[in-house]
Write a protein that holds these residues in place. Structure first.
Motif, short mmCIF file in Angstrom:
data_model
loop_
_atom_site.label_atom_id
_atom_site.label_comp_id
_atom_site.label_asym_id
_atom_site.label_seq_id
_atom_site.Cartn_x
_atom_site.Cartn_y
_atom_site.Cartn_z
N THR A 128 -74.90 37.51 73.70
CA THR A 128 -76.27 38.03 73.83
C THR A 128 -77.21 37.47 72.77
O THR A 128 -78.40 37.79 72.77
N GLN A 480 -82.56 32.56 74.24
CA GLN A 480 -82.60 33.31 75.49
C GLN A 480 -83.79 34.28 75.50
O GLN A 480 -84.23 34.76 74.46
N SER A 481 -84.28 34.55 76.68
CA SER A 481 -85.45 35.41 76.84
C SER A 481 -85.24 36.79 76.21
O SER A 481 -84.21 37.44 76.44
#
Length: 549
Positions: A128, A480-481
């Motif tokens: 993540t 990552q967004s």
């Protein structure tokens, strides 16, 4: 001239008077004794540590022999050891350990089941983008390709190029591609290593042996910034070299060039700069260091282990960077980790030299062994051909443009984090980060408490010391967004909370690093580190451990 000659004559007459009427044996004995005494005094006075530092260590050493003090220290160290073992066992859900070979070998299904269980332990979900550094890419397509190529080469060994010529070709191509990245000419050369630490140690060996064998230096020593990687200290210890640490400019966090110049002497065998350095992410003034190297005929090593696959592509990605590579005549070697931003598997790095004369002194050769002439380029003998092959696969998978694209994303993300943190009350950014690392400090609260609170929200950051700070090394996973926004939101909320309600009893990193920096007897800090390493290899389960496998 007349005055100096006068004093010389007076000194000669004084010595003659002292020796007058003395037997020859007494004169010889006194001279030898005085020489030995002077040599001892020189060795005693002129060491890396001051008399004060050595005296302090002696006092601590003697104090630890006092029974009550010794007992108290042992009690506290045992507490640290138990606590660290407990934490590591918690991370694996207090599962039992295998402590001997199974009576019968396991089948493939059970092996895969257990291996899957092992790889799923841990609370940090690196996928993540929660971890500083650690995993630099994670792309599944890349993972699949590297895994397949590794499997094809799992049994190969670069020690036997006659048996495995394909792996030899791959390694040679990896080195040549890296030399080209750093603008090396046809003379540039190098080899693959198991990581940045080995690359750095091999550079130290090369320059130590070059200084001894070519320049006639008896006791070579290296000059490195205090921010340089600890691998230089490890190399100095393993190679019995003297290492001298050059202070930093407290504002820019770059090495102080005036201090470096003043510390050069006839025994200096190498100068070092980082591009960038690990703690604060700034690039040392490599051009100035290279000029010093040229002026005093001293080899210059650039440690680009961290940013090795970012800085060569930054200009094309739209981020100008000072020159740092073989375009600078004074730069004689560069270390760059393929297993960081090269996105290759862990266990691969490259050490490069401007020309073979330096690499020759890195090699180990013993011509008289009964087993034959033994020659290796690196510290290890046998090495993993699978790692070499997977590294080669990673480089050709990305290609030049692939690295430019990733570099742009990583640097953009690091700039967003830097700019976002600069406007958060209570914290500040160290220096001017130039690549992928952003280091934070605070004058308002214990910055390690911020790190501990971030851990509770799922972040894994690096704790630094001298000065107290924490940092994040941005990777592809952070691009990552939503990751940057979540990071800045958490930093802001926790900083505001810490300023309003500072914790009364710090725990975690706040306690460990706060205590470690305040302990004047650094040998105690070393022993606490031993406790951690012992705990890593411990198979002592917790009392709540489940039934044995």
């Amino acid at each position: 001239m007349e005055v100096s000659h006068k004093y010389l004559v007076m000194a000669q007459e004084y010595v003659n008077e002292l020796c007058e009427g003395k037997p020859a044996w007494e004169i010889i004995l006194r001279t030898a004794g005085a020489t030995i005494l002077l040599a001892w005094a020189k060795n005693f006075l002129f060491k890396d540590e001051t008399l004060f530092e050595r005296g302090k260590k002696t006092v601590f050493k003697l104090a630890r022999k006092v029974p009550t003090v010794k007992a108290k220290i042992e009690e506290e160290i045992e507490k640290v050891s138990v606590s660290m073992t407990h934490d590591l066992n918690q991370a694996i859900d207090n599962a039992p350990y295998l402590t001997k070979l199974p009576e019968k070998g396991w089948g493939s299904e059970r092996i895969m089941d257990e291996a899957t269980k092992y790889t799923q332990y841990g609370s940090f979900k690196w996928e993540t983008g929660c971890a500083s550094g650690t995993v630099y890419n994670g792309n599944q397509a890349l993972t699949d390709i590297m895994t397949k190529v590794y499997g094809m080469s799992a049994w190969t060994n670069p020690l036997h190029p006659d048996v495995f010529p394909g792996v030899r070709k791959m390694e040679a191509e990896v080195v040549r591609m890296c030399c080209a990245m750093y603008n090396g000419d046809s003379k540039s050369c190098g080899c693959m290593t198991t990581g940045g630490t080995e690359s750095i140690i091999l550079a130290c060996k090369a320059y130590r042996d070059y200084a001894i064998n070519v320049k006639g230096v008896k006791s070579p020593e290296m000059l490195v910034p205090v921010s340089a990687h600890a691998a230089f200290d490890k190399g100095a210890q393993l190679l019995s070299m003297r290492i001298r640490h050059v202070p930093l400019d407290p504002i820019t966090m770059k090495v102080d060039m005036n201090a470096m110049k003043s510390m050069i002497n006839r025994s200096t065998c190498m100068l070092t700069g980082s591009a960038p350095q690990f703690p604060h992410g700034v690039i040392d003034p490599i051009e100035e260091i290279a000029e010093l190297g040229m002026k005093y005929n001293i080899p210059v090593h650039v440690d680009a282990c961290l940013g090795g696959f970012l800085i060569p592509f930054m200009e094309e990605a739209g981020y100008p960077v000072p020159r740092f590579d073989f375009r600078l005549k004074g730069v004689t070697s560069i270390s760059a980790d393929t297993h960081k931003y090269g996105y290759a598997p862990k266990g691969s790095s490259v050490i490069m030299y401007r020309e073979p004369k330096y690499r020759h002194h890195q090699f180990f050769v013993t011509p008289d062994w009964q087993g034959g002439i033994y020659a290796t380029a690196t510290i290890g003998g046998s090495r993993s051909g699978g790692i070499v092959a997977a590294c080669w696969a990673a480089l050709v998978y990305h290609g030049h443009q692939g690295y430019v694209d990733y570099t742009k994303e990583v640097i953009q993300t690091a700039k967003k984090i830097e700019n976002g943190c600069r406007v958060i009350p209570g914290i500040f950014v160290y220096g001017k980060p130039e690549v992928s690392v952003v280091a934070l400090g605070s004058h308002q609260f214990n910055v390690y408490a911020l790190s501990d609170q971030m851990s509770k929200r799922g972040w894994n950051l690096n704790a630094l010391q001298f000065p107290s700070s924490i940092h994040i090394a941005v990777t592809v996973l952070h691009t990552q967004s939503g990751v940057v926004e979540r990071f800045l939101k958490d930093i802001k909320e926790i900083s505001e909370s810490l300023m309003k309600n500072p914790p009364k009893n710090d725990g975690g990193n706040a306690a460990l690093y706060g205590m470690a920096q305040s302990i004047p007897d650094r040998s105690l800090v070393g022993e606490m580190a031993w406790c951690y390493l012992d705990a890593v290899y411990s198979t002592k389960g917790s009392k709540t451990a489940k039934k044995s496998i």
